[in-house]
Design a protein around this motif. Sequence first.
Motif, PDB file in Angstrom:
ATOM      1  N   TYR A  42       0.635  -1.358   0.105  1.00 19.16           N
ATOM      2  CA  TYR A  42       0.021  -0.101  -0.134  1.00 19.16           C
ATOM      3  C   TYR A  42       0.983   1.193   0.028  1.00 19.16           C
ATOM      4  O   TYR A  42       0.674   2.076  -0.727  1.00 19.16           O
ATOM      5  N   LEU A  43       1.756   1.259   0.725  1.00 14.73           N
ATOM      6  CA  LEU A  43       2.738   2.318   0.972  1.00 14.73           C
ATOM      7  C   LEU A  43       3.619   2.421  -0.432  1.00 14.73           C
ATOM      8  O   LEU A  43       3.585   3.804  -0.901  1.00 14.73           O
ATOM      9  N   LYS A  44       3.889   1.539  -0.976  1.00 13.88           N
ATOM     10  CA  LYS A  44       4.666   1.844  -2.296  1.00 13.88           C
ATOM     11  C   LYS A  44       3.734   2.215  -3.524  1.00 13.88           C
ATOM     12  O   LYS A  44       4.012   3.160  -3.908  1.00 13.88           O
ATOM     13  N   ARG A  45       2.563   1.892  -3.512  1.00 11.28           N
ATOM     14  CA  ARG A  45       1.483   2.328  -4.618  1.00 11.28           C
ATOM     15  C   ARG A  45       1.127   3.386  -4.316  1.00 11.28           C
ATOM     16  O   ARG A  45       1.060   3.991  -5.206  1.00 11.28           O
ATOM     17  N   ASN A  46       0.731   4.005  -3.133  1.00 13.19           N
ATOM     18  CA  ASN A  46       0.047   5.136  -2.758  1.00 13.19           C
ATOM     19  C   ASN A  46       0.662   6.537  -2.460  1.00 13.19           C
ATOM     20  O   ASN A  46       0.417   7.332  -2.699  1.00 13.19           O
ATOM     21  N   PHE A  47       2.002   6.105  -2.156  1.00 14.82           N
ATOM     22  CA  PHE A  47       3.170   7.154  -1.645  1.00 14.82           C
ATOM     23  C   PHE A  47       3.956   7.256  -2.614  1.00 14.82           C
ATOM     24  O   PHE A  47       5.166   8.083  -2.312  1.00 14.82           O
ATOM     25  N   GLY A  48       4.341   6.202  -3.275  1.00 15.28           N
ATOM     26  CA  GLY A  48       5.358   6.308  -4.369  1.00 15.28           C
ATOM     27  C   GLY A  48       6.678   6.068  -3.747  1.00 15.28           C
ATOM     28  O   GLY A  48       7.827   6.382  -4.140  1.00 15.28           O
ATOM     29  N   LEU A  49       6.478   5.110  -2.757  1.00 16.12           N
ATOM     30  CA  LEU A  49       7.798   4.969  -1.921  1.00 16.12           C
ATOM     31  C   LEU A  49       8.631   3.813  -2.569  1.00 16.12           C
ATOM     32  O   LEU A  49       8.039   2.911  -3.098  1.00 16.12           O
ATOM     33  N   SER A  50       9.922   3.748  -2.248  1.00 18.65           N
ATOM     34  CA  SER A  50      10.726   2.508  -2.734  1.00 18.65           C
ATOM     35  C   SER A  50      10.585   1.567  -1.859  1.00 18.65           C
ATOM     36  O   SER A  50      10.055   1.604  -0.583  1.00 18.65           O
ATOM     37  N   GLU A  51      11.094   0.493  -2.130  1.00 16.98           N
ATOM     38  CA  GLU A  51      11.122  -0.857  -1.073  1.00 16.98           C
ATOM     39  C   GLU A  51      11.710  -0.481   0.257  1.00 16.98           C
ATOM     40  O   GLU A  51      11.150  -0.804   1.339  1.00 16.98           O
ATOM     41  N   GLU A  52      12.905   0.141   0.014  1.00 12.71           N
ATOM     42  CA  GLU A  52      13.602   0.423   1.395  1.00 12.71           C
ATOM     43  C   GLU A  52      13.009   1.596   2.066  1.00 12.71           C
ATOM     44  O   GLU A  52      12.861   1.509   3.302  1.00 12.71           O
ATOM     45  N   ASP A  53      12.345   2.595   1.383  1.00 12.00           N
ATOM     46  CA  ASP A  53      11.730   3.668   2.163  1.00 12.00           C
ATOM     47  C   ASP A  53      10.217   3.064   2.934  1.00 12.00           C
ATOM     48  O   ASP A  53       9.865   3.373   3.882  1.00 12.00           O
ATOM     49  N   ALA A  54       9.856   2.280   2.271  1.00  9.43           N
ATOM     50  CA  ALA A  54       8.531   1.802   2.767  1.00  9.43           C
ATOM     51  C   ALA A  54       8.714   0.665   3.930  1.00  9.43           C
ATOM     52  O   ALA A  54       8.092   0.787   5.055  1.00  9.43           O
ATOM     53  N   GLN A  55      10.088  -0.154   3.868  1.00 14.34           N
ATOM     54  CA  GLN A  55      10.320  -0.822   5.069  1.00 14.34           C
ATOM     55  C   GLN A  55      10.595   0.142   6.142  1.00 14.34           C
ATOM     56  O   GLN A  55      10.367  -0.292   7.485  1.00 14.34           O
ATOM     57  N   LYS A  56      11.367   1.122   5.669  1.00 16.36           N
ATOM     58  CA  LYS A  56      11.649   2.146   7.088  1.00 16.36           C
ATOM     59  C   LYS A  56      10.432   2.763   7.626  1.00 16.36           C
ATOM     60  O   LYS A  56      10.469   2.775   9.021  1.00 16.36           O
TER      61      LYS A  56
END
Length: 76
Positions: A34-48
């Motif tokens: 959800y974070l990756k799709r809706n906030f355009g986060l990279s995998e690393e940033d979504a994990q953080k």
Amino acid sequence: MSIHFDDGVFIDKDKQRADEMQLVAAGIMPKFEYLKRNFGLSEEDAQKWLAQVNNEQPDFSQGVFQEPIDGDSNEV
């Protein structure tokens, strides 16, 4: 020539976000995705981001229903 408005070209981002939030709440979509799709986060940033959220949550996993240690119970 015909036009089909539901061909995927026109996307209501607010509706998509709300639909995906319902999927997260139902446990069908991972929060990470959800974070990756809706906030355009990279995998690393979504994990953080998820790690920060998890660290801010209180830990209710242990001791919630244990007897008081000092023997002082509220029994009637």
